[in-house]
Design a protein around this motif. Structure first.
Motif: not given
Lengths: 106, 171
Positions: A2-7, A9-10, B70, B129, B155
């Motif tokens: 999983x890759x996100x730019x938030x801090x 994962x919901x 992302x 974001x 995201x």
């Protein structure tokens, strides 16, 4: 992965922070040999060749970051950021970095 | 026909050629720019109610979303010779460079549209974001191929299949 730019994962909880992971690539952005870009230079507009080149390089930098995270045993990378810096005239470094973590269902 | 006349003719020829290049830059450049702006307005209108773009870091109503991803969107745009010529004078005299301001606005809007399209292709209806990176691309030699790359990334939140009728006016 999983890759996100938030801090976070919901719907999932971070069970372990593994550390900083990064991937980078240095690409030359010279148009010296490119005749079409020279023509486009005259009328303006989108330089599709460059767009695709930079997208490819960014994908490569991201993939390197993912490999590093996989080697650590992570299943998610959070707070991903990108940075572009000019190295010498005509070359730039594309850099992606994030925090590798292990997440589990809540 | 002495050397002076030949020199003069060559000089006039190159002046004429530069004017011609500037004219082509002006005509086709303006046409391309208007075409791009029209297509941008069209795409933005289309995507406005399907994918919203937010700059906040917290996930709004996290129980509604099943997955995150992302997403990035980038574009490289160059100005035409006429605008570059004007900008060089502006660089000399000082003040706002409207031509490059326009270029960056366009590039940013295009990058955001691409982020929305990418998010839509993954089934998302929100991007949070959102961040921007701008870098300049130049040839390095005296003919600077001056163009700009704008990257936008965020995201994408993919909603749950059951609760997919979420009211976008809630936030």
């Amino acid at each position: 992965m999983i890759i996100t730019n938030i801090e976070s994962v919901p719907g999932r909880q971070i069970t372990q922070h593994l550390g900083l992971v990064q991937g980078s690539t240095v690409r030359a952005k010279h148009a010296g040999r490119d005749f079409m870009a020279g023509l486009k230079n005259m009328v303006g507009g989108e330089l599709k060749g460059y767009t695709e080149l930079l997208q490819e390089s960014r994908k490569q930098a991201t993939e390197r970051m993912i490999e590093e995270a996989q080697a650590m045993g992570a299943n998610a990378i959070l707070n991903v950021r990108f940075s572009t810096s000019s190295i010498t005239q005509g070359a730039s470094e594309l850099f992606a970095y994030g925090t590798a973590v292990i997440v589990a269902e809540q | 026909m002495n050397a002076h006349t030949v020199n003069l003719v060559v000089y006039i020829f190159f002046c004429g050629l530069s004017c011609f290049v500037l004219l082509i830059g002006y005509a086709f450049g303006k046409k391309n720019e208007q075409k791009h702006l029209a297509s941008l307005a069209n795409k933005e209108q289309n995507l406005k109610n399907r994918v919203r773009v937010l700059q906040i870091k917290q996930v709004p109503f996290p129980e509604r979303y099943s997955n995150v991803r992302l997403v990035t969107g980038s574009v490289v745009i160059a100005n035409d010779t006429f605008k570059k010529f004007l900008a060089r004078w502006r660089g000399f005299l000082g003040g706002e460079m409207k031509s490059y301001h326009g270029l960056l606005s366009r590039a940013r809007r295009e990058a955001i549209v691409r982020v929305q399209e990418k998010a839509l292709s993954h089934g998302a209806n929100t991007v949070i974001n959102i961040r921007f990176e701008t870098s300049s691309i130049s040839k390095g030699a005296k003919n600077a191929l001056h163009s700009v790359e704008v990257l936008a990334y965020g995201t994408a939140l993919i909603p749950n299949v059951e609760g997919s009728s979420d009211d976008m006016s809630q936030i």
